[in-house]
Scaffold this active site. Structure first.
Site, mmCIF file in Angstrom:
data_model
loop_
_atom_site.group_PDB
_atom_site.id
_atom_site.type_symbol
_atom_site.label_atom_id
_atom_site.label_comp_id
_atom_site.label_asym_id
_atom_site.label_seq_id
_atom_site.Cartn_x
_atom_site.Cartn_y
_atom_site.Cartn_z
ATOM 1 N N HIS A 137 -10.795 67.810 15.506
ATOM 2 C CA HIS A 137 -10.848 68.675 16.686
ATOM 3 C C HIS A 137 -9.562 68.560 17.501
ATOM 4 C CE1 HIS A 137 -15.307 68.686 15.941
ATOM 5 N NE2 HIS A 137 -15.087 69.950 16.190
ATOM 6 N N HIS A 177 -11.670 77.343 22.184
ATOM 7 C CA HIS A 177 -13.101 77.068 21.991
ATOM 8 C C HIS A 177 -13.457 75.579 21.904
ATOM 9 C CE1 HIS A 177 -12.133 76.356 17.799
ATOM 10 N NE2 HIS A 177 -13.338 75.846 17.660
ATOM 11 N N ASP A 287 -14.954 79.356 13.028
ATOM 12 C CA ASP A 287 -15.045 77.931 13.360
ATOM 13 C C ASP A 287 -15.384 77.068 12.139
ATOM 14 O OD1 ASP A 287 -14.923 75.783 15.083
ATOM 15 O OD2 ASP A 287 -16.976 75.998 15.802
HETATM 16 N N1 LIG Z 1 -15.188 71.118 6.103
HETATM 17 C C1 LIG Z 1 -16.214 70.669 6.826
HETATM 18 N N2 LIG Z 1 -17.018 69.725 6.332
HETATM 19 C C2 LIG Z 1 -18.043 69.255 7.057
HETATM 20 N N3 LIG Z 1 -18.368 69.688 8.297
HETATM 21 C C3 LIG Z 1 -17.603 70.631 8.838
HETATM 22 C C4 LIG Z 1 -16.495 71.170 8.155
HETATM 23 N N4 LIG Z 1 -15.911 72.072 8.952
HETATM 24 C C5 LIG Z 1 -16.637 72.102 10.093
HETATM 25 N N5 LIG Z 1 -17.657 71.235 10.016
HETATM 26 C C6 LIG Z 1 -18.679 70.961 11.033
HETATM 27 O O1 LIG Z 1 -19.025 72.211 11.601
HETATM 28 C C7 LIG Z 1 -19.041 72.028 13.011
HETATM 29 C C8 LIG Z 1 -18.790 73.267 13.782
HETATM 30 O O2 LIG Z 1 -18.884 72.935 15.144
HETATM 31 P P1 LIG Z 1 -18.065 71.690 15.740
HETATM 32 O O3 LIG Z 1 -16.650 72.106 15.929
HETATM 33 O O4 LIG Z 1 -18.801 71.161 16.866
HETATM 34 O O5 LIG Z 1 -18.072 70.581 14.582
HETATM 35 C C9 LIG Z 1 -17.916 71.027 13.274
HETATM 36 C C10 LIG Z 1 -18.137 70.062 12.156
HETATM 37 O O6 LIG Z 1 -19.135 69.147 12.527
HETATM 38 ZN ZN LIG Z 2 -14.221 74.284 16.440
#
Ligand SMILES: Nc1ncnc2c1ncn2[C@@H]1O[C@@H]2COP(=O)(O)O[C@H]2[C@H]1O
Ligand SMILES: [Zn+2]
Length: 359
Positions: A137, A177, A287
């Site tokens: 993030h 975001h 996302d």
């Molecule tokens: N490649 C990935 N593998 C596992 N989890 C993912 C991946 N990309 C996004 N996520 C999950 O998807 C979520 C989308 O919301 P968040 O950004 O809160 O946190 C992100 C991660 O927890």
């Molecule tokens: Zn995100």
């Protein structure tokens, strides 16, 4: 046909900042303005590496890198765009550079009569407020989501119905975001009684924080201060509704509504409310779209997301808290989150984005 501004060139910025004063004149004001611009250059991560920091110091970034970054931007609408390479070529300024480019593509500076110095200030603040130490993030993730959003926005059936305000909101929401994301998830904030959890009553804690931080930066930069109050208020509210839609725990709510619209075939993109709903779905897809990138890119995202999960797991172990699902590195013989979530994300994006495109 679009006006071309070279946002990466400090001289263009200097001109822009010199042009905007207008009312007051005379040498004193010019010097004041120049000094404040120099302070801005010095503070700004955007310009770090583009202007010498100390007398006699060399430019950190030579023209060759910027030339390659500019060349990459000519392919910014393609799905295999390498955001990691772009971030290196722009000296860690992928989010600001990408947003400036896309604002230029859509002529948004002209359309909303934006002050370029305020725009840079706002974008610089957003980029800075992402935690560069988070493996996942961080500002590169924001730039990645913004680039994916652009791919969706330029899908012809959507593009022909979108207003400049829709595009502005879509890009701004994508860029901001996850701003100031702490690198741990909502359950972690709740069980450690983090002040954000109580502030937002344990509901969409992170997303509310990303939104309110964005509003704070919008107001601090004055980016929208020239717009009528009801318009800037509406922009803030719509940004909230888009950013809050990224709360993954509200997934079913959105998918159900989406399914209903599809079954009833009643989505009408001439309605602002329906376009807003599609922007929410597009942002949600953007996302989690990283597993749909080419393998070399998606592998890096998966490694990063696992690394962030494991760091949270390490913290939970350290403080004797229950270790969250997918966060226990010691228990995983293979990175479980890698496999499970890749599959889930892939499934999700396959269904949703193909539907956006076939509206
Ligand atoms: N490649 C990935 N593998 C596992 N989890 C993912 C991946 N990309 C996004 N996520 C999950 O998807 C979520 C989308 O919301 P968040 O950004 O809160 O946190 C992100 C991660 O927890
Ligand atoms: Zn995100």
């Amino acid at each position: 046909s679009h006006t071309s501004h070279d946002f990466t060139n400090p001289l263009t910025l200097l001109n822009a900042s010199a042009q905007q004063g207008g009312v007051e004149s005379g040498t004193r004001r010019k010097v004041k303005r120049l000094l404040s611009f120099q302070r801005y250059c010095h503070d700004s991560r955007l310009l770090r590496g583009l202007v010498p920091c100390a007398p006699g110091s060399l430019h950190f970034l030579d023209d060759d890198y910027l030339g390659q970054a500019a060349h990459m931007l000519s392919k910014v609408g393609t799905w295999n765009f390498d955001i990691f390479l772009f971030d290196r070529l722009t000296n860690g300024n992928s989010l600001v550079t990408l947003m400036c480019h896309l604002f230029n593509v859509y002529d948004l500076v002209h359309h909303f009569q934006l002050d370029m110095v305020k725009l840079h200030r706002f974008l610089g603040m957003v980029q800075e407020d992402y935690h560069s130490h988070n493996p996942y993030h961080n500002a590169v993730h924001a730039a990645d989501v913004t680039q994916a959003m652009y791919c969706y926005l330029k899908e012809p059936r959507l593009a022909e119905q979108l207003s400049p305000l829709d595009v502005f909101l879509g890009l701004m929401a994508a860029a901001a975001h996850d701003v100031d994301h702490p690198g741990v998830n909502q359950p972690f904030l709740i069980k450690t009684k983090h002040h954000l959890a109580s502030l937002y009553q344990n509901t969409s804690v992170l997303e509310s924080h990303h939104w309110r931080s964005t509003v704070g930066m919008l107001r601090e930069s004055g980016l929208l201060s020239h717009l009528p109050a009801d318009m800037s208020q509406d922009i803030e509210q719509q940004l909230g509704s888009l950013i809050l839609a990224t709360d993954i725990s509200r997934q079913n709510e959105f998918l159900l509504t989406f399914r209903e619209h599809l079954d009833n075939q009643d989505l009408d993109l001439q309605l602002a409310s329906h376009r807003h709903f599609i922007l929410q779905i597009a942002l949600k897809c953007a996302d989690v779209c990283n597993p749909c990138r080419v393998w070399e890119l998606s592998r890096q995202w998966s490694e990063r997301v696992c690394e962030e999960f494991y760091r949270q797991g390490d913290l939970e172990r350290q403080f004797d808290l229950e270790i969250s699902p997918l966060c226990n590195q010691q228990a995983d013989s293979v990175p479980l989150c890698f496999l499970v979530s890749e599959y889930l994300c892939f499934l999700y994006i396959k269904t949703s984005s193909s539907v956006i495109f076939s509206l």
